[in-house]
Design an enzyme around this catalytic site. Structure first.
Site, PDB file in Angstrom:
ATOM      1  N   HIS A 280      29.966  31.146  21.717  1.00  0.00           N
ATOM      2  CA  HIS A 280      29.745  32.146  20.362  1.00  0.00           C
ATOM      3  C   HIS A 280      30.255  33.618  20.305  1.00  0.00           C
ATOM      4  CE1 HIS A 280      26.665  34.164  17.738  1.00  0.00           C
ATOM      5  NE2 HIS A 280      27.378  33.326  16.989  1.00  0.00           N
ATOM      6  N   HIS A 322      32.093  39.403  12.939  1.00  0.00           N
ATOM      7  CA  HIS A 322      30.884  38.679  12.321  1.00  0.00           C
ATOM      8  C   HIS A 322      30.293  39.314  11.020  1.00  0.00           C
ATOM      9  CE1 HIS A 322      26.725  37.715  11.961  1.00  0.00           C
ATOM     10  NE2 HIS A 322      27.140  36.472  12.367  1.00  0.00           N
TER      11      HIS A 322
END
Length: 520
Positions: A280, A322
């Site tokens: 991730h 992100h």
């Protein structure tokens, strides 16, 4: 086919063009079917970027016009290695093929550029292409391309009959030039024509323009002096040999292709079997998230996939971040969309992550794809498809250019999935619409034709079963300790997103095995 292969002396650009022009005049009544000129035949010897661009647009461009005129006047096709600007103004090292009617058949760009060419501002080819001409499939392997056997394997699989190799090699030995050409012709099962330069009348290096048959035999070869090598051959003739002792003859290329075991070289698809870990935002527990070091480390430890997020900069560059704003990730009080890529690439992440990470930059999509190299799956998360799907279309284009469509998928909410179906149906989709309700998530994944879905935190095992019955693979966000990750897999989860891929892979008795692709 009667072919003339030009081997000019290595001179300044204008002098080389004059030599080539003189030889073309002498060849007008030669009855040749094809004339082949070397790499950089219109810009020889220019080693400064601005000068190269200027000459290619001026006298170098005019020389291409003379090649066209020669082809038309002599009813002879011409193949030449030239530098040209493409429609976007980028310089390309290109083989051009002009038919005997003076019409351009097409062009093929050099796939593997040297460091010197990159410094000159040239850009490489983006896909393997062959040209159809007079019933033949013609390929190009321009100079440095000849050192990559896997490239010739790809040409062989596309059925190349004739490979044209305009070259610029001036330091390679004559022996290696001949050996390399013979090996590549045998590898590909195609005829190979190489045109290059003589250097200072030196027979032991450079020069050696040649014709090689599909059996690897040198059919004709020039020495080290300036020359025009004229020879004839039948390009339809293939190399046939017994399949093995006492067996019937078979075409060599067909024999090799029939016995290749591709899965042992590099899997065509790295997104399929076994319990998998998706790093991730890269190895984000150990280093700055969504950065090239984080992704490279994840690949190195054997993560099966990497996950990252994209937003568009003010000048429409896909940027890996992100958050839509850069306050948390980079300590900059601006949104990604407010800054140009040039402004973003100057941001030093050390301001947030500390002195040890000083100098690490925010990457763009292409940089992440390049370091992945097909060795790892790509889980690409989009919060928005971009205006008229532009971000999705950019992702699709870059994946296609790098042959990564079988190794990647895009995930997002309903708006992203709808736009993906419309703009890039070839890119696999991962459903993240209504993640907090596992039943509705599966419904949406089926509705949008997704190959993947991503559960959030909790899920019902029966929904995993239902997804699997629909042919959908199930991801889970997320688990950072081994017991939780193992439990998720026991309940049917295929891929676990984690910030700690290294620890989960190294856990005692781990059911997660490092990806083999990381080591290919």
């Amino acid at each position: 086919m009667k072919v003339a292969i030009l081997q000019p002396p290595y001179l300044a650009a204008a002098e080389t063009i004059a030599w080539e022009t003189e030889q073309l005049c002498l060849l007008e009544d030669s009855g040749c079917d094809l004339v082949v000129l070397p790499e950089y035949s219109n810009v020889t010897g220019i080693e400064e970027a601005a000068a190269l661009r200027e000459f290619a647009a001026g006298e170098g461009g005019a020389f291409i016009g003379r090649l066209t005129e020669f082809a038309r006047n002599s009813s002879c096709a011409v193949a030449a290695g030239v530098v040209v600007a493409d429609g976007a103004g980028r310089l390309r090292n290109r083989l051009i093929l002009i038919g005997s009617d003076g019409q351009t058949v097409g062009g093929i760009d050099k796939m593997h550029l040297t460091d010197a060419e990159t410094e000159l501002g040239l850009v490489p080819g983006e896909k393997i292409e062959l040209l159809e001409f007079n019933g033949l499939k013609i390929a190009a392997a321009i100079c440095f391309d000849q050192y990559f056997p896997e490239y010739f394997t790809a040409l062989a699989r596309r059925g190349a009959d004739l490979i044209l190799c305009p070259s610029y090699q001036r330091a390679e030995s004559a022996g290696r030039i001949r050996l390399l050409a013979a090996a590549r012709a045998l590898d590909s099962g195609a005829w190979l024509i190489r045109s290059s330069y003589s250097v200072e009348n030196s027979p032991e290096r450079a020069g050696n323009s040649l014709l090689v048959s599909p059996s690897g035999e040198l059919a004709a070869v020039a020495g080290g002096m300036p020359a025009v090598l004229i020879t004839e051959f039948n390009p339809a003739r293939k190399f046939r040999k017994p399949a093995s002792f006492g067996r019937p003859e078979v075409e060599h290329r067909q024999l090799i292709e029939a016995h290749r075991r591709w899965a042992f070289y590099r899997p065509e698809n790295v997104l399929e079997e076994g319990a998998r870990l998706c790093a991730h935002r890269g190895l984000s527990a150990a280093m700055p998230e969504n950065t090239l070091p984080a992704f490279a480390a994840a690949i190195a430890v054997g993560a099966h996939e990497i996950e990252f997020d994209l937003f568009l900069s003010a000048d429409l560059v896909p940027v890996v971040s992100h958050d839509p704003d850069l306050a948390r990730v980079a300590g900059v009080p601006h949104r990604v969309e407010e800054l140009t890529w040039e402004e973003i690439r100057r941001i030093d992440l050390g301001a947030v992550y500390g002195e040890r990470w000083k100098g690490i930059r925010i990457p763009r999509l292409e940089e992440v794809l390049d370091i992945s190299g097909g060795r790892v799956g790509l889980n690409i998360h989009l919060k928005t498809p971009g205006p008229d799907g532009v971000l999705l279309r950019m992702v699709g284009r870059e994946l296609s250019r790098r042959n990564l469509l079988g190794r990647a998928y895009v995930g997002g909410e309903a708006d992203v999935l709808e736009a993906a179906i419309r703009h890039v149906p070839e890119v696999p989709r991962s459903c993240m619409a209504e993640q907090h309700d596992s039943a509705r998530l599966v419904d949406n994944a089926i509705r949008y034709g997704c190959r993947y879905l991503q559960f959030y935190a909790s899920f019902q095992p029966e929904d995993v079963t239902r997804a699997h019955r629909a042919g959908i693979r199930c991801n889970l966000f997320f688990a950072d300790d081994y017991p939780a990750a193992a439990e998720a897999v026991a309940h049917g989860i295929d891929t676990v997103l984690t910030n700690r891929a290294a620890e989960l892979l190294a856990a005692p008795g781990s059911l997660f095995r490092p990806s083999d692709s990381a080591f290919l």
